[in-house]
Design a protein around this motif. Sequence first.
Motif, PDB file in Angstrom:
ATOM      1  N   PHE A 134      45.810 -20.822 -67.816  1.00 26.80           N
ATOM      2  CA  PHE A 134      44.877 -19.688 -67.822  1.00 26.80           C
ATOM      3  C   PHE A 134      44.328 -19.455 -69.218  1.00 26.80           C
ATOM      4  N   GLU A 135      43.061 -19.005 -69.275  1.00 25.72           N
ATOM      5  CA  GLU A 135      42.495 -18.604 -70.554  1.00 25.72           C
ATOM      6  C   GLU A 135      42.327 -17.096 -70.635  1.00 25.72           C
ATOM      7  N   LYS A 162      41.666 -16.204 -65.173  1.00 23.32           N
ATOM      8  CA  LYS A 162      40.650 -17.255 -65.262  1.00 23.32           C
ATOM      9  C   LYS A 162      41.312 -18.576 -65.633  1.00 23.32           C
ATOM     10  N   ILE A 163      41.112 -19.557 -64.766  1.00 22.10           N
ATOM     11  CA  ILE A 163      41.696 -20.878 -64.988  1.00 22.10           C
ATOM     12  C   ILE A 163      40.825 -21.638 -65.981  1.00 22.10           C
ATOM     13  N   VAL A 164      41.463 -22.363 -66.880  1.00 15.36           N
ATOM     14  CA  VAL A 164      40.725 -23.145 -67.868  1.00 15.36           C
ATOM     15  C   VAL A 164      39.901 -24.219 -67.155  1.00 15.36           C
ATOM     16  N   ASP A 165      38.789 -24.618 -67.775  1.00 19.75           N
ATOM     17  CA  ASP A 165      37.980 -25.685 -67.195  1.00 19.75           C
ATOM     18  C   ASP A 165      38.671 -27.037 -67.338  1.00 19.75           C
ATOM     19  N   LYS A 166      39.241 -27.275 -68.530  1.00 20.18           N
ATOM     20  CA  LYS A 166      39.966 -28.516 -68.794  1.00 20.18           C
ATOM     21  C   LYS A 166      41.237 -28.199 -69.554  1.00 20.18           C
ATOM     22  N   CYS A 167      42.278 -28.964 -69.305  1.00 21.22           N
ATOM     23  CA  CYS A 167      43.530 -28.788 -70.025  1.00 21.22           C
ATOM     24  C   CYS A 167      43.323 -29.170 -71.487  1.00 21.22           C
ATOM     25  N   ALA A 168      43.816 -28.334 -72.382  1.00 18.28           N
ATOM     26  CA  ALA A 168      43.671 -28.590 -73.815  1.00 18.28           C
ATOM     27  C   ALA A 168      44.509 -29.777 -74.272  1.00 18.28           C
ATOM     28  N   THR A 220      37.834 -27.791 -62.755  1.00 13.44           N
ATOM     29  CA  THR A 220      36.649 -27.191 -62.148  1.00 13.44           C
ATOM     30  C   THR A 220      36.497 -27.562 -60.675  1.00 13.44           C
ATOM     31  N   CYS A 225      49.743 -26.388 -67.170  1.00 12.75           N
ATOM     32  CA  CYS A 225      48.967 -27.429 -66.506  1.00 12.75           C
ATOM     33  C   CYS A 225      49.895 -28.237 -65.596  1.00 12.75           C
TER      34      CYS A 225
END
Length: 121
Positions: free
Chosen positions: A28-29, A33-39, A46, A19
Amino acid sequence: MTPAPARIDAIRAGLLCRCPHCTKGPLFEGFLKIVDKCAVCGFDFTRLNTGDGAAIFIMQIAGGIVVFGSLFIQIAYDPPIWAMLLVALPLVLVLSLGLMRPGKGVMVALQMQNKTARHVD
């Protein structure tokens, strides 16, 4: 309003596929594919869209390395064409796949850094 990201090296964060906001959470998940929100920090990805920008740069880099390397080897050593194909085609595949995640990570980090810099007063 989203807080301004910490001052980090965007290229390093992108290359590590982390991030760009906190440098801790994964970017990436899946493979691309990029994650929608950082964990970790909850930054919303988005609203960022890199499109095919990374793929275009990676094709240029991988193609240039393989084409000019193959041209040099062909002129210097004149191997048979089947040997050139046996080496060049897998090399293009490995370079393209190997550079795609870090390339897309850099594109996301730079886009995030530039968009945030324009909106912060």
